[in-house]
Each structure stands twice: as structure tokens, then as C-alpha cells.
Design a protein around this motif. Structure first.
Motif, PDB file in Angstrom:
ATOM      1  N   ARG A 171      28.925  -7.527  73.377  1.00 40.35           N
ATOM      2  CA  ARG A 171      28.462  -8.715  72.340  1.00 40.35           C
ATOM      3  C   ARG A 171      29.189  -8.902  71.183  1.00 40.35           C
ATOM      4  NH1 ARG A 171      26.353  -9.521  76.300  1.00 40.35           N
ATOM      5  NH2 ARG A 171      24.125  -9.840  76.796  1.00 40.35           N
ATOM      6  N   LEU A 230      35.607  -7.705  73.521  1.00 39.43           N
ATOM      7  CA  LEU A 230      36.411  -8.708  74.288  1.00 39.43           C
ATOM      8  C   LEU A 230      37.741  -8.311  74.090  1.00 39.43           C
ATOM      9  CD1 LEU A 230      35.112 -12.427  73.969  1.00 39.43           C
ATOM     10  CD2 LEU A 230      35.073 -10.893  75.954  1.00 39.43           C
ATOM     11  N   HIS A 231      38.267  -8.089  72.806  1.00 39.98           N
ATOM     12  CA  HIS A 231      39.533  -7.778  72.435  1.00 39.98           C
ATOM     13  C   HIS A 231      40.051  -6.321  73.411  1.00 39.98           C
ATOM     14  CE1 HIS A 231      39.066 -10.315  68.501  1.00 39.98           C
ATOM     15  NE2 HIS A 231      39.069 -10.878  69.555  1.00 39.98           N
ATOM     16  N   ASN A 236      43.472  -4.853  79.795  1.00 38.19           N
ATOM     17  CA  ASN A 236      43.999  -5.644  80.707  1.00 38.19           C
ATOM     18  C   ASN A 236      45.629  -5.735  80.614  1.00 38.19           C
ATOM     19  OD1 ASN A 236      43.768  -7.533  83.063  1.00 38.19           O
ATOM     20  ND2 ASN A 236      44.696  -8.717  81.546  1.00 38.19           N
ATOM     21  N   LYS A 281      49.601  -9.516  76.732  1.00 36.64           N
ATOM     22  CA  LYS A 281      48.986 -10.748  76.679  1.00 36.64           C
ATOM     23  C   LYS A 281      48.017 -10.804  75.815  1.00 36.64           C
ATOM     24  CE  LYS A 281      49.458 -11.480  81.655  1.00 36.64           C
ATOM     25  NZ  LYS A 281      48.925 -11.573  82.998  1.00 36.64           N
ATOM     26  N   LEU A 334      49.757 -11.996  72.738  1.00 31.16           N
ATOM     27  CA  LEU A 334      50.258 -13.577  72.706  1.00 31.16           C
ATOM     28  C   LEU A 334      48.752 -14.300  72.640  1.00 31.16           C
ATOM     29  CD1 LEU A 334      52.601 -13.680  75.791  1.00 31.16           C
ATOM     30  CD2 LEU A 334      53.026 -13.923  73.334  1.00 31.16           C
ATOM     31  N   SER A 335      47.603 -13.746  73.004  1.00 32.62           N
ATOM     32  CA  SER A 335      46.604 -14.190  72.465  1.00 32.62           C
ATOM     33  C   SER A 335      46.145 -14.128  71.026  1.00 32.62           C
ATOM     34  CB  SER A 335      45.301 -13.778  73.343  1.00 32.62           C
ATOM     35  OG  SER A 335      45.730 -14.046  74.879  1.00 32.62           O
ATOM     36  N   GLY A 336      46.645 -13.637  70.081  1.00 30.18           N
ATOM     37  CA  GLY A 336      46.565 -13.525  68.813  1.00 30.18           C
ATOM     38  C   GLY A 336      45.479 -12.708  68.527  1.00 30.18           C
ATOM     39  N   ILE A 337      44.997 -11.324  69.337  1.00 33.11           N
ATOM     40  CA  ILE A 337      44.213 -10.363  69.142  1.00 33.11           C
ATOM     41  C   ILE A 337      44.915  -9.380  67.933  1.00 33.11           C
ATOM     42  CG2 ILE A 337      43.253  -8.590  70.152  1.00 33.11           C
ATOM     43  CD1 ILE A 337      42.695 -10.194  72.454  1.00 33.11           C
ATOM     44  N   PRO A 352      51.230 -14.959  66.749  1.00 32.06           N
ATOM     45  CA  PRO A 352      50.836 -16.079  67.446  1.00 32.06           C
ATOM     46  C   PRO A 352      49.321 -16.467  66.822  1.00 32.06           C
ATOM     47  CG  PRO A 352      51.257 -14.357  69.243  1.00 32.06           C
ATOM     48  CD  PRO A 352      51.423 -13.763  67.822  1.00 32.06           C
ATOM     49  N   LYS A 353      48.593 -15.723  66.024  1.00 26.98           N
ATOM     50  CA  LYS A 353      47.698 -16.078  65.464  1.00 26.98           C
ATOM     51  C   LYS A 353      47.971 -17.193  64.363  1.00 26.98           C
ATOM     52  CE  LYS A 353      43.475 -14.095  63.817  1.00 26.98           C
ATOM     53  NZ  LYS A 353      42.397 -13.871  64.954  1.00 26.98           N
ATOM     54  N   ALA A 369      49.426 -15.467  79.700  1.00 25.92           N
ATOM     55  CA  ALA A 369      48.879 -14.736  78.618  1.00 25.92           C
ATOM     56  C   ALA A 369      47.097 -14.935  78.691  1.00 25.92           C
ATOM     57  CB  ALA A 369      49.161 -15.219  77.296  1.00 25.92           C
ATOM     58  N   LEU A 370      46.666 -14.917  79.955  1.00 28.24           N
ATOM     59  CA  LEU A 370      45.326 -14.789  80.186  1.00 28.24           C
ATOM     60  C   LEU A 370      44.933 -13.510  80.583  1.00 28.24           C
ATOM     61  CD1 LEU A 370      44.608 -17.954  82.644  1.00 28.24           C
ATOM     62  CD2 LEU A 370      44.268 -17.720  79.962  1.00 28.24           C
ATOM     63  N   SER A 371      43.557 -13.048  80.049  1.00 30.16           N
ATOM     64  CA  SER A 371      43.256 -11.774  80.351  1.00 30.16           C
ATOM     65  C   SER A 371      42.257 -11.809  81.950  1.00 30.16           C
ATOM     66  CB  SER A 371      42.145 -10.920  79.395  1.00 30.16           C
ATOM     67  OG  SER A 371      43.019 -11.121  78.496  1.00 30.16           O
ATOM     68  N   LEU A 424      38.638 -11.028  82.069  1.00 27.66           N
ATOM     69  CA  LEU A 424      37.653 -11.801  81.237  1.00 27.66           C
ATOM     70  C   LEU A 424      37.270 -13.002  81.872  1.00 27.66           C
ATOM     71  CD1 LEU A 424      39.012 -11.016  77.619  1.00 27.66           C
ATOM     72  CD2 LEU A 424      37.410  -9.492  79.019  1.00 27.66           C
ATOM     73  N   GLU A 470      35.371 -16.421  77.965  1.00 30.85           N
ATOM     74  CA  GLU A 470      35.967 -15.314  76.973  1.00 30.85           C
ATOM     75  C   GLU A 470      37.578 -15.597  76.919  1.00 30.85           C
ATOM     76  OE1 GLU A 470      32.633 -12.006  78.391  1.00 30.85           O
ATOM     77  OE2 GLU A 470      34.508 -12.196  79.393  1.00 30.85           O
ATOM     78  N   LEU A 485      39.362 -16.328  73.601  1.00 31.26           N
ATOM     79  CA  LEU A 485      39.696 -15.174  73.089  1.00 31.26           C
ATOM     80  C   LEU A 485      40.651 -15.111  71.712  1.00 31.26           C
ATOM     81  CD1 LEU A 485      39.659 -12.097  74.156  1.00 31.26           C
ATOM     82  CD2 LEU A 485      42.092 -12.734  75.238  1.00 31.26           C
ATOM     83  N   GLY A 486      40.448 -14.310  70.748  1.00 36.66           N
ATOM     84  CA  GLY A 486      41.148 -14.459  69.543  1.00 36.66           C
ATOM     85  C   GLY A 486      40.499 -15.212  68.655  1.00 36.66           C
ATOM     86  N   GLU A 494      36.910 -16.532  68.682  1.00 34.39           N
ATOM     87  CA  GLU A 494      35.634 -16.431  69.102  1.00 34.39           C
ATOM     88  C   GLU A 494      34.694 -17.012  68.261  1.00 34.39           C
ATOM     89  OE1 GLU A 494      37.306 -13.336  68.663  1.00 34.39           O
ATOM     90  OE2 GLU A 494      37.666 -13.007  70.762  1.00 34.39           O
ATOM     91  N   LYS A 532      31.422 -17.060  66.554  1.00 36.37           N
ATOM     92  CA  LYS A 532      30.384 -15.611  66.011  1.00 36.37           C
ATOM     93  C   LYS A 532      29.341 -16.170  65.024  1.00 36.37           C
ATOM     94  CE  LYS A 532      34.475 -14.380  64.012  1.00 36.37           C
ATOM     95  NZ  LYS A 532      35.778 -13.726  64.348  1.00 36.37           N
ATOM     96  N   PRO A 588      29.783  -9.085  63.151  1.00 33.22           N
ATOM     97  CA  PRO A 588      29.939 -10.311  64.155  1.00 33.22           C
ATOM     98  C   PRO A 588      29.420 -10.253  65.348  1.00 33.22           C
ATOM     99  CG  PRO A 588      32.167  -9.169  63.717  1.00 33.22           C
ATOM    100  CD  PRO A 588      31.076  -8.285  62.907  1.00 33.22           C
ATOM    101  N   LEU A 607      28.923 -12.185  69.093  1.00 33.33           N
ATOM    102  CA  LEU A 607      29.512 -13.546  69.903  1.00 33.33           C
ATOM    103  C   LEU A 607      28.439 -14.507  70.156  1.00 33.33           C
ATOM    104  CD1 LEU A 607      31.459 -11.643  72.657  1.00 33.33           C
ATOM    105  CD2 LEU A 607      32.477 -12.879  70.992  1.00 33.33           C
ATOM    106  N   ARG A 658      42.108 -23.565  76.865  1.00 33.19           N
ATOM    107  CA  ARG A 658      42.299 -23.055  75.674  1.00 33.19           C
ATOM    108  C   ARG A 658      43.183 -23.626  74.318  1.00 33.19           C
ATOM    109  NH1 ARG A 658      42.401 -17.566  73.652  1.00 33.19           N
ATOM    110  NH2 ARG A 658      44.412 -17.383  72.575  1.00 33.19           N
TER     111      ARG A 658
END
Ligand SMILES: Nc1ncnc2c1ncn2[C@@H]1O[C@H](COP(=O)(O)OP(=O)(O)O)[C@@H](O)[C@H]1O
Ligand SMILES: [Mg+2]
Lengths: 328, 256, 328
Positions: free
Chosen positions: A187, A192-193, A199, A203, A206-209, B74-75, B90-92, B95, B99, B103-104, B106, B108, B115, B117, B159
Motif C-alpha cells: 500500500r 512498489l519500489h 525485478n 530498470k 531508469l524509472s527514477g526510484i 532519471p528523476k 524499463a518496465l517492471s 508490477l 503501478e 512508478l517513481g 506515485e 499518495k 505515504p 498509495l 508513462r
């Protein structure tokens, strides 16, 4: 080929593996009840649950670590070090409330140490925690000076033997820990991160996590849970021996994998971990009660793990590799 | 002509002894589809990873609307309005679509400082985006790993759209797609440009490029060797630029 | 890094030896090299050695590795030989690698002998033994029958199934029971590995599976706290007697709570005394008698000339009445 859905829709929603484990637990209970006149009684059920407490707590943390593509083989000794802190406080007739704080605190600190090595030091988790295993073991030895803490006062034991609203404190703590970890995983953005990192770290990057933050946090959470486990350990056994926790990490990893969490990361089941721990403990207890020498119990659990994972791999229900899924 | 959204000056990127990029100057304008062409290993992916904040450049600078920027991650690039659909997507896979789209970043709400979701809202937003893209996905809760190549591309584009990006970069978005899906993605690139977005498209398919691109830039061995308006060049010339047979490229490579 | 640290520590231990050895060159010197310094067991041996040194007018040198590292131990022994300490005793860590050191001692006319842990085929001058496997096995059964009678069911909880000394003790227990107490029912041994946690779980299960159980024997010292804890937790103090090969410090609180009736082991202080006495005897060129009455020891030490073993005597029995006299 259909990919396996994360069990994430509800706190107790079940997937195939979890049902299998539940059925296996119930089946084992029925068989043992028939085979031994001493098996089916409330006292023995309490014994099994009591025996599961530490492994459940460590297992929840290990589930997060494996889901993230990490691992911590030193976690049992972390429990040992936290137990030493608690034992020293009790041994000096310190307040049980102080002892109560000491466990999670030492666990969190050691979680930070592990994270510093593995996350900040960019050492692969298996390598880093294997190294720390040696360091922590030596620390246990140095701190105990070759002598166990034995026959500790029962102040902490008495404190945790109470019930709140009729529920035993250990059960309450486990339930609370489960709920908090579940919420964090399913939740919050953190969850998620964590799964995205498990995974594929690249990636996820690259998703900015915020990779470092998430990974660091996970080691600390695992440390805190282990510190709580240490509190229950000392309260129950009133003893800290040199070899404390030496099998905990592998037991936890076994239960977590049995529960359906992927050793490769990205996929996990908290409920599966709980059922995995219970199944291991039910088997250990029941086999002895029906007269199987304890020598054979690791064989039974080993065969069980190979059997379950082997069967699922054969029937292609287990996403053994994410490459298989990627081709879907 | 509109002012460029992004200007790259003298960009170089070295991986150890290997020079993947050298001296790249490029302007990217809003409302325009810019195609990057070049052989395998020419440095196209590396260049857009620099733009996306995934690699820091070894040399040179990036300007966004005239201001120098340095992306640490990338952020950072996303925060400046740059959305990138990487070649490896770059997809998970584990998820769900929603999601992945969020991703990155969210949505919230904070409860006791923690936080949580906003899952329903993210779902809704993704549903409408998918509709807008005319992408047919039966189960939006399914993990992305179970989707087809085109569906995954749609998720990646979602995205980018969701970011309200000013610059959308797509690295070989059609490479793994069936014909019908390719059409959809190409139409989408035009639609993005129509919205005033700057679009950078990497492709190996030259006729596809002529279909959508306003401007064509050719990379060779880590250098930008040519830049043409699509209207002022043709298929043959572009091929000779890519292969190095074109006299301009020969002249350039002799001096180096 | 760790091994480096170990080397540094070992080196400093060596220079310490050099310093003490250089001092007081007038008296005969007897050295003892334990498996490990800083643990209560060997501290007790050191204390006994010092007492003997005073009584017998020799110098006692005590030095050993900071970790149970056989290579470090050999280096320390070699160093003592090089310094010309006249009699050197070792609690051997690695029996297979000590023979060359024995050779080099002989070449210099130095008496090298073993104590506490033997290397039988190494050519050592004598082995000063704490107790025989047979003595330990029979004593615990005899003492138990004194307390619970002959008509009783008794559980056995051991450590690792691979530990040959533990298995030897169990073997002599079974032999003694079969030979002297035909009605005594010894249950099949259970193996708990090294942790108190598992020992407690197994003991609890044993009591559940065998409601008529009268006693549980903790064979490995690591299982002592677990067995005791399980008896306490099950509320069986008084109806089930715990015992085992447990040091007084480990068993103290359990002896006092009544969870343990007694424990069996030897007294390392006396063993340390006998070791130095044997060293003096070797330096003086005197041979051992079949029975040696020694002023500083409680019981005469017997000598088996065929095996070259000098035995401290029958094992010691610790109860709540005498446990406070010991500290190891
Ligand atoms: N992370 C990296 N480390 C080292 N070399 C790389 C890396 N990424 C790309 N390269 C090298 O840089 C060159 C350009 O690669 P790339 O940008 O992927 O080319 P393109 O996308 O045009 O096919 C190639 O030689 C490639 O091997
Ligand atoms: Mg590329």
C-alpha cells in the motif's frame, strides 16, 4: 503462458501456493493426530506456535529482502547480538522495559551496518552478509567471552507472558508486524519500489526510484524485526548461548522460499512465509511426537522444499526466471 | 522557427577507453519529431541516456530553455519534463500497468506522516490514458510481464504521457511490433508533436522515419555526421549517410 | 582483514610469552597452551596450573590463541620450544598436524605432552586426561538411577550427530543401562545441533510424546540451557529431572531452580594442577605410578602405561549444594 499474479489484493487473499501450504499444514496435523495420542491437544498447539515466533519475525524481514533481490545470511547472528544486549540488561537486573527497547534498537543499528556494507559499499548482498556473518560471530564470541548468559531473570518473560484483550502478547506482536509489513509492501510507494528493484535494479534505476534509500530501509526493517525476535528468544529461553541463531538465517530463507517468494526477487508472499514457517514447525514437532528421530527432520524439510519447488517448476507454475515471464 | 526546448553542446561520453559519443551538438524543438538514425553501436541509445539523466556526460553541456542543467538521475530529467521510453523499456514486469505508469512518481496521501498509495485514482488515470491511446488491454491489473510487445510499448508511452512531458524520447519503439501496432505508435508520435511536445525518435526503419519525422539526424561512430529536414532529403541520401558512402561523411571522416 | 587482525593478536601473544619466559630463568618452566584464551574453562585450568606452580616451585607459562586456530596454536607451541621451556603441554586443536612439533621438541630435549585434548599418535610424552568417555557415560546413568530409580524412561538430547565424543558418551550410557539396569528405558537420542532454541523445542516435544518421562540428559553442553528451560516452561520441575554434561556456570541457575538435579563434568582447575604436576614430573625424569597420590588434588590420578594416559580420576558431580564453589 500466464504470469503469476501477485497476491496483493487483500491482507489474507490467497494464491495457489498459499492454498497448497495451508492444505499441507492441515494434512500434517491430521496425520500426526492419528499417529500419536499425544499430538492433538491445546498444549501442543501452543508449543508449535510458541516455537514459530522468532522465525516468523525474521521470515517477514527475509521476505522483503528476497523480494528486493537481496538476502541476509548473517541475520541469525544479528539476533544473537541483540539477544546479548537484552541478556546483559536483564543480567544486571535492569528494567525489562529497557530490555524491550534494546532488541529493536540493536537490530536497527546492525541493519544500518549491514546496509552500509551492502548498499553503500556496493557489495553483492550474499557476499557482504557472508562477510558480516564472520564479523558478527566473532563479536558474539568476544562479547560472551566464551561463556553463555544462562538462567537470566524472568522479568522480561513475565512481561511478555501477559495477554492483551485475551490475546497473548507474542500473537499480538506477530499480527501487528504482519499488518505493518503488508501495508508497507502493498500500500505504499516503498513496496512498489522494492518489488521493482527485485525485478530489475537497472530498470528500477531508469524509472527514477531512489534505489539506495529503499534498499537501506529494507535492511533496517529486517534488523528491527530480528531485534524483536531476539526479545522473544531471550524471554523464552532466558539464555544466550555461543551458537545462538546459527541456523536461523537458513531456516528463514527455507520458509520464505517455501512460501512462494522468488529467490531471484520481484515476487513475494507474506502469507506464504507465515504458512511456510508454520509448516516447518508443525513438521519438526509432529515428526518427533510420532517417533521419527530428530536426525531425520532436516531430511524431511529438505525433501519438501525440493519437492514443492521441483513440482512447480515442472508444471511451469513457478516463474523460476523472470526471463520466462518476459517472453510471455 | 520556435526556440529550442533543449540544446546539447559538445556532448561526449566515454566508457573507460571506449568513446561512445564525441562532440554532439543538437537542438530539439517543441512540436517537432526529430529522428535519430545510425548503425548499431553508432551511439544513439547512449546519447538519449545522457538526455534522460541515466548517464552523466563525460563532456559538454545540456541547456533546457536556455538554462544549463545537470541531471544526476532519471528523476532529475523527469522533473525537467523529459520522459524517456528506453529501448529496453524499463518496465517492471512484475508490477501492474498502473503501478508501472506511476512508478517513481506515485500519487499518495499522507496518513500519520506515512505515504500511502492512492490506488483508485492511479487506476482511473491510467484507464483514461489507455483509452486516449486507443490501446486495448483486457486486464489492467495484470502484470506487465504478461502483455504483448505492443501493449508494453503502450504502457511505456502512457508513462511518458502521464508525466506531462515536454520532451518525449523513444528508443526504437516499433522494433518489436507487429504492423498494426507500429501504425498506432507512429500515429501517436505525431499526436504528441501536435500537442506541442518535442519528440525524439530512434528507428532503423527509414520509410517509417520519413512518415513521421520533421528532421533527421544521422549518427556514425559516436558522432553526428548529418542533419537534414525530412522534406529536403530522400531515402537514398539517408542510407548513404548512415553507411558512410555519402561524400559529406567521407570528407568529415577524413579530417578526423 | 579478520585473519590479519588475528595474526597481529597472535604475534602480540607471542611476544608476551617471550617476555614472561625470559624473566625468572632460575626455576624450571612448565607451559600450557590452551585451545583458546579468555574463556572460563581454560581460565580455570590456568588457575589450577598457577596453584600447582606455587606448590611445586616451578614457573608456569600460560599462552594460547585468541581464536580456535590450529596454525596459531602450533606457532605458539613452536615458539615456546624455541625459547627452551622445558615442558610444554597442549590442549590440541588439530591432532594431525602436531607431530612435527613434537619431533622438534624431542630434538631439543624438551618434554612435549598433551592435556585436555589429545593427539594419540603424535609421539607426545603423556596425555593428561580429564575423564574417560566410559567414566562420563556410566557416572551420569548411575547418578540418575540414584534419583529416579531403575524403573524409568529417560530422554537424551545431544548436539551434532557427528560429534564423536558425544556419541561415545551416549554409547557408554546405553551400555551401562543394559548391563546394570535392565528396567531402565533410554529413549533414542535426539540431535539438536548447536542451539538452545532447538534443544528446548526437542525437549518439550519429548515430554509431550512421553508423558511418563522421568529425566532428560543434555549431552552437548550447548543443549543444557534448552533442556532446563523446557522443563521449567512445561512446569515439570520435580517430576522431570534434567541433567547433562554442563559446566557449573551454565547449570547454576537450573540446579537452583530444580530443573536440573545434578550435572556431571570434571573440574578443569584440578586438571590444570595435574598438568603442571605432570610437567614437573617429566622434567625431573620421574615416571608415573599406576596410582599417583598428589597433595594438591582431591583424588589420586591413575596412569595407564600402555596408552600413556594420566587420568584425573572419576568425573565430578555438581549439585545445588556444591555448584557455587566452581567458576567455569
Ligand atoms: N554502459 C555501457 N558501458 C560500456 N559501453 C557501452 C555502454 N553502453 C553503450 N556502450 C557502447 O557504446 C557504443 C554505442 O552504443 P549505443 O549507444 O547502444 O548504440 P546504438 O543505440 O546507436 O546502437 C557501443 O559500442 C556500445 O557497446
Ligand atoms: Mg540502441
Amino acid at each position: 503462458m500466464s504470469a503469476v499474479r501477485q497476491s496483493g489484493t487483500g491482507v489474507f487473499s490467497m494464491n495457489g501456493r498459499e492454498w497448497s501450504l495451508l492444505v499441507a499444514c492441515l494434512l500434517a496435523v491430521v496425520i500426526f493426530s492419528v499417529a500419536s495420542p499425544h499430538y492433538a491437544n491445546p498444549g501442543n498447539a501452543v508449543t508449535v506456535l510458541r516455537n514459530s515466533v522468532e522465525l516468523l519475525l525474521i521470515g517477514l524481514g527475509m521476505t522483503l529482502l528476497l523480494a528486493m533481490g537481496g538476502i541476509d545470511v548473517s541475520i541469525g547472528i544479528v539476533m544473537g547480538l541483540a539477544a546479548i544486549a537484552i541478556g546483559r540488561i536483564l543480567g544486571a537486573d535492569g528494567s525489562p522495559f529497557v530490555a524491550l527497547v534494546a532488541g529493536p534498537l540493536v537490530g536497527a543499528l546492525l541493519g544500518c551496518v549491514t546496509a552500509a556494507v551492502v548498499v553503500l559499499g556496493r557489495v553483492p548482498a550474499i557476499v557482504g552478509t557472508l562477510g558480516l556473518l564472520g564479523v558478527y560471530r566473532t563479536a558474539v564470541f568476544a562479547l560472551l567471552g566464551g561463556q553463555w548468559l544462562s538462567g537470566l531473570p524472568s522479568s522480561l518473560t513475565d512481561l511478555l507472558a501477559t495477554t492483551v484483550l485475551g490475546i497473548p502478547v507474542p500473537a499480538l506482536v506477530i499480527a501487528l508486524a504482519y499488518l505493518i509489513v503488508w501495508l508497507a509492501l502493498r500500500r505504499t510507494p516503498y513496496g512498489l519500489h522494492l518489488l521493482a528493484i527485485g525485478n530489475s535494479e537497472e530498470k528500477a534505476r531508469l524509472s527514477g526510484i531512489p534505489l539506495i534509500k529503499v534498499r537501506f530501509m529494507t535492511f533496517v526493517i529486517s534488523g528491527v524485526l530480528t531485534g524483536i525476535a531476539a526479545t522473544f528468544y531471550v524471554a523464552t529461553y532466558r539464555n544466550v548461548e555461543m551458537s545462538i541463531g546459527s541456523t536461523s538465517a537458513l531456516d528463514a530463507i527455507a520458509a520464505v522460499i517455501l512460501g512462494g517468494t522468488s529467490i531471484l526477487g520481484g515476487r513475494c508472499s507474506l502469507l506464504g512465509t507465515v504458512l511456510g514457517v508454520l509448516l516447518l514447525r508443525i513438521l519438526q514437532n509432529g515428526l518427533l511426537l510420532i517417533g521419527v528421530p530428530s536426525l531425520w527432520q532436516p531430511v524431511v524439510t529438505g525433501v519438501l522444499i525440493i519437492g514443492v519447488l521441483g513440482f512447480e517448476a515442472a508444471s511451469n507454475r513457478l516463474p523460476l526466471t523472470r526471463f520466462q515471464r518476459a517472453r510471455a | 522557427m520556435t526556440a529550442p526546448f533543449l540544446v546539447a553542446r559538445n556532448i561526449a561520453k566515454r566508457f573507460g577507453a571506449l568513446t561512445a559519443l564525441a562532440d554532439v551538438d543538437l537542438e530539439i524543438r517543441p512540436g517537432e519529431v526529430l529522428a535519430l538514425l545510425g548503425d548499431n553501436g553508432a551511439g544513439k541509445s547512449t546519447f538519449i541516456k545522457v538526455l534522460a539523466g541515466a548517464h552523466p556526460p563525460s563532456d559538454g553541456e545540456l541547456l533546457i530553455e536556455g538554462k544549463a542543467v545537470a541531471f544526476a538521475s532519471p528523476k532529475d530529467a523527469a522533473a525537467s519534463g523529459i520522459a524517456t521510453i528506453f529501448q529496453e523499456l524499463a518496465l517492471s514486469e512484475n508490477l501492474s500497468i498502473a503501478e508501472n505508469v506511476f512508478l517513481g512518481r506515485e500519487l499518495k496521501r499522507s496518513i500519520f506522516g506515512i505515504p500511502f498509495l492512492k490506488r483508485a485514482e492511479m487506476r482511473q488515470r491510467v484507464d483514461s490514458l489507455l483509452q486516449e491511446l486507443d490501446a486495448h488491454i483486457s486486464d489492467p491489473e495484470a502484470p506487465v510481464g504478461s502483455l504483448s510487445g505492443g501493449q508494453r510499448q503502450a504502457v511505456a508511452i502512457c508513462r511518458a504521457l502521464n508525466l506531462n512531458a515536454r520532451l518525449v524520447i523513444m528508443d526504437e519503439p516499433t522494433a518489436a511490433l507487429a504492423v498494426a501496432e507500429t501504425r498506432k505508435v507512429l500515429a501517436l508520435t505525431r499526436r504528441l508533436a501536435g500537442r506541442g511536445c518535442a519528440v525524439v525518435l530512434i528507428s532503423h526503419n527509414i520509410s517509417e522515419v520519413f512518415e513521421v519525422a520533421d528532421r533527421i539526424v544521422v549518427f556514425r561512430r559516436g558522432r553526428k555526421v548529418a542533419e537534414r529536414l525530412a522534406a529536403e532529403t530522400n531515402h537514398e541520401e539517408v542510407v548513404s549517410l548512415i553507411t558512410g558512402a555519402h561524400p559529406d561523411v567521407r570528407a568529415l571522416e577524413k579530417t578526423n | 582483514m579478520l585473519s590479519q587482525l588475528r595474526k597481529v593478536l597472535a604475534a602480540s601473544a607471542l611476544s608476551l610469552v617471550a617476555a614472561t619466559a625470559a624473566h625468572a630463568a632460575d626455576k624450571h618452566k612448565v607451559a600450557f597452551v590452551p585451545q583458546l584464551i579468555g574463556i572460563p574453562y581454560f581460565n580455570a585450568m590456568e588457575a589450577g596450573g598457577n596453584r600447582a606452580a606455587k606448590d611445586l616451585g616451578v614457573d608456569f607459562v600460560y599462552s594460547g590463541p585468541v581464536d580456535t586456530n590450529p596454525v596459531d596454536q602450533l606457532q605458539i607451541v613452536q615458539n615456546l620450544i624455541d625459547q627452551g621451556v622445558e615442558a610444554v603441554s597442549v590442549s590440541v586443536l588439530d591432532a594431525s598436524s602436531i607431530a612435527p612439533v613434537v619431533e622438534s621438541a624431542k630434538a631439543k630435549g624438551i618434554k612435549l605432552f598433551t592435556s585436555d585434548s589429545d593427539a594419540p599418535d603424535s609421539g607426545r610424552a603423556v596425555y593428561v586426561a580429564q575423564a574417560t568417555d566410559e567414566g562420563l557415560g556410566t557416572t551420569i546413568i548411575d547418578e540418575l538411577v540414584k534419583r529416579v530409580g531403575e524403573d524409568a524412561t529417560i530422554g537424551i538430547v545431544s548436539g551434532e550427530a557427528t560429534a564423536s565424543n558425544l556419541n561415545a558418551w551416549i554409547g557408554f550410557m546405553q551400555k551401562e543401562a543394559a548391563a546394570k539396569y535392565p528396567k531402565l528405558k533410554l529413549l533414542a537420542p535426539q540431535f539438536a545441533g548447536g542451539t538452545a532454541e532447538r534443544a528446548a523445542q526437542i525437549s518439550g516435544d519429548l515430554m509431550a510424546a512421553n508423558p511418563d518421562i522421568k529425566a532428560i540428559i543434555a549431552v552437548a553442553s550447548s543443549t543444557c540451557p534448552g533442556v532446563a528451560q523446557a522443563i521449567e516452561t512445561a512446569g515439570k520441575i520435580g517430576s522431570v529431572i534434567g541433567t547433562g554434561y554442563c559446566s557449573p556456570n551454565t547449570a547454576r541457575s537450573y540446579l537452583k531452580s530444580g530443573a536440573f538435579g545434578f550435572t556431571v563434568l570434571w573440574d578443569p582447575e584440578q586438571l590444570g594442577y595435574l598438568t603442571v604436576w605432570a610437567g614437573k614430573q617429566l622434567i625431573d625424569g620421574k615416571s608415573f605410578e599406576a596410582e599417583n597420590k598428589i597433595a594438591g588434588l582431591d583424588k589420586p590420578a591413575t596412569y595407564d602405561a600402555a596408552k600413556g594416559i594420566l587420568l584425573l580420576g572419576p568425573p565430578a558431580v555438581f549439585t545445588k549444594d556444591n555448584v557455587d564453589k566452581f567458576n567455569f
